[in-house]
Design an enzyme around this catalytic site. Structure first.
Site, mmCIF file in Angstrom:
data_model
loop_
_atom_site.group_PDB
_atom_site.id
_atom_site.type_symbol
_atom_site.label_atom_id
_atom_site.label_comp_id
_atom_site.label_asym_id
_atom_site.label_seq_id
_atom_site.Cartn_x
_atom_site.Cartn_y
_atom_site.Cartn_z
ATOM 1 N N HIS A 1 0.807 -1.231 0.000
ATOM 2 C CA HIS A 1 0.000 0.000 0.000
ATOM 3 C C HIS A 1 0.839 1.278 0.000
ATOM 4 O O HIS A 1 1.924 1.336 0.556
ATOM 5 C CB HIS A 1 -0.908 0.008 1.233
ATOM 6 N N HIS B 1 12.107 -0.518 -13.216
ATOM 7 C CA HIS B 1 11.851 -1.945 -13.387
ATOM 8 C C HIS B 1 11.860 -2.627 -12.020
ATOM 9 O O HIS B 1 12.902 -2.687 -11.360
ATOM 10 C CB HIS B 1 12.910 -2.566 -14.303
HETATM 11 O O1 JB2 Z 1 16.117 0.624 -30.190
HETATM 12 C C1 JB2 Z 1 15.563 -0.472 -30.239
HETATM 13 C C2 JB2 Z 1 16.148 -1.669 -29.717
HETATM 14 N N1 JB2 Z 1 17.340 -1.938 -29.112
HETATM 15 C C3 JB2 Z 1 17.370 -3.269 -28.887
HETATM 16 N N2 JB2 Z 1 14.324 -0.600 -30.822
HETATM 17 C C4 JB2 Z 1 13.669 -1.800 -30.886
HETATM 18 N N3 JB2 Z 1 12.482 -1.831 -31.491
HETATM 19 N N4 JB2 Z 1 14.206 -2.942 -30.404
HETATM 20 C C5 JB2 Z 1 15.423 -2.872 -29.840
HETATM 21 N N5 JB2 Z 1 16.221 -3.841 -29.347
HETATM 22 C C6 JB2 Z 1 15.864 -5.262 -29.357
HETATM 23 O O2 JB2 Z 1 15.270 -5.634 -28.135
HETATM 24 C C7 JB2 Z 1 17.053 -6.190 -29.512
HETATM 25 O O3 JB2 Z 1 17.475 -6.275 -30.871
HETATM 26 C C8 JB2 Z 1 16.485 -7.506 -28.987
HETATM 27 O O4 JB2 Z 1 15.860 -8.274 -29.998
HETATM 28 C C9 JB2 Z 1 15.447 -7.047 -27.953
HETATM 29 C C10 JB2 Z 1 15.909 -7.283 -26.522
HETATM 30 O O5 JB2 Z 1 15.816 -8.670 -26.278
HETATM 31 P P1 JB2 Z 1 16.464 -9.415 -25.015
HETATM 32 O O6 JB2 Z 1 15.872 -10.777 -24.964
HETATM 33 O O7 JB2 Z 1 17.939 -9.261 -25.067
HETATM 34 O O8 JB2 Z 1 16.039 -8.581 -23.760
HETATM 35 P P2 JB2 Z 1 14.597 -8.117 -23.277
HETATM 36 O O9 JB2 Z 1 14.729 -6.666 -23.122
HETATM 37 O O10 JB2 Z 1 13.497 -8.638 -24.096
HETATM 38 O O11 JB2 Z 1 14.440 -8.823 -21.875
HETATM 39 C C11 JB2 Z 1 15.298 -8.575 -20.797
HETATM 40 O O12 JB2 Z 1 14.554 -7.883 -19.793
HETATM 41 C C12 JB2 Z 1 13.395 -8.612 -19.333
HETATM 42 C C13 JB2 Z 1 12.657 -7.756 -18.357
HETATM 43 C C14 JB2 Z 1 15.729 -9.967 -20.425
HETATM 44 O O13 JB2 Z 1 16.754 -9.951 -19.530
HETATM 45 C C15 JB2 Z 1 14.581 -10.764 -19.803
HETATM 46 O O14 JB2 Z 1 15.075 -11.966 -19.212
HETATM 47 C C16 JB2 Z 1 13.833 -9.955 -18.754
HETATM 48 N N6 JB2 Z 1 12.708 -10.718 -18.275
#
Ligand code: JB2
Length: 211
Positions: A140, A149
């Protein structure tokens, strides 16, 4: 949610968000990601369309965005991506998984994301572009700032303040009434029992500063 959505980013966080959005019967046009190798790849049946420039093909009054760039440290890139598109008039939709428990008076900022099993108690506020991740608990009267995050399994007791752009790592705990500043990093599993100043990084039980 009446308007179709585009997902920014094609990683792990995107997959979790897409699952949540499909559960809510959202219309997802596609995903954009700067990695050209991902064009055509599908995540839970949603295709990667191309890079961020694809978004500009859709007028900002006809599409909503979902920021799927997560973070494992300070959420700086996530903030930059949000600011870039918000600055040219695009709106970010709130995503709340149907299994989350959000008290009726909780205020969620634009683009806030509340993942499966999270609990947000009465009197709390969640800032723009912040993530309350899987099974995290915000009790609360907490004030969670913008671009924060709160990682999976975090427990935040009542009356806690978390400043903008801070990252609270997986499974960390924060006792009641604590104030965490802007741009702070709380390592996974830490137990925070004292206030934390802007930019500080802490870890351990009880949590102490590290370089
Ligand atoms: O400027 C951008 C950009 N920079 C990186 N624009 C867009 N549209 N996409 C972008 N990306 C892309 O985000 C990367 O190319 C990659 O495909 C994606 C990030 O994927 P990743 O699996 O490395 O991290 P995540 O951010 O999806 O997840 C992290 O954070 C979550 C909260 C991971 O550590 C997860 O385990 C976690 N749960």
């Amino acid at each position: 949610m009446n308007m179709p959505v585009i997902i920014l980013g094609a990683g792990g966080h995107a997959k979790v968000l897409i699952d949540s959005l499909l559960t809510a019967s959202a219309v997802i046009v596609g995903i954009v990601d700067p990695d050209p190798a991902l064009i055509g790849v599908k995540i839970l049946s949603v295709p990667v369309l191309g890079g961020d420039d694809v978004v500009n093909e859709f007028p900002n009054a006809e599409i909503l965005l979902v920021n799927a760039l997560g973070s494992i440290g300070l959420p700086i890139k996530r903030k930059q991506l949000f600011d870039k598109f918000r600055g040219i008039g695009y709106k970010f939709v709130k995503v709340v998984h149907p299994s989350a428990i959000v008290a009726s008076d909780v205020v969620l900022g634009a683009g806030a994301q509340v993942m499966a099993g999270a609990v947000i108690q009465t009197g709390s506020r969640i800032g723009i572009n912040s993530i309350i991740n899987t099974r995290a608990s915000v009790d609360h009267d907490c004030i969670i700032g913008d671009h924060v995050h709160i990682s999976p399994g975090v427990t935040i007791s009542g009356g806690v303040t978390v400043g903008a752009c801070s990252h609270i790592g997986t499974g960390a705990s924060v006792i009641q009434g604590i104030s965490i500043g802007n741009g702070c990093l709380v390592a996974a599993g830490a137990v925070v029992t004292k206030d934390i100043s802007d930019g500080e990084k802490v870890r351990g039980v009880p949590a102490r500063e590290f370089a």
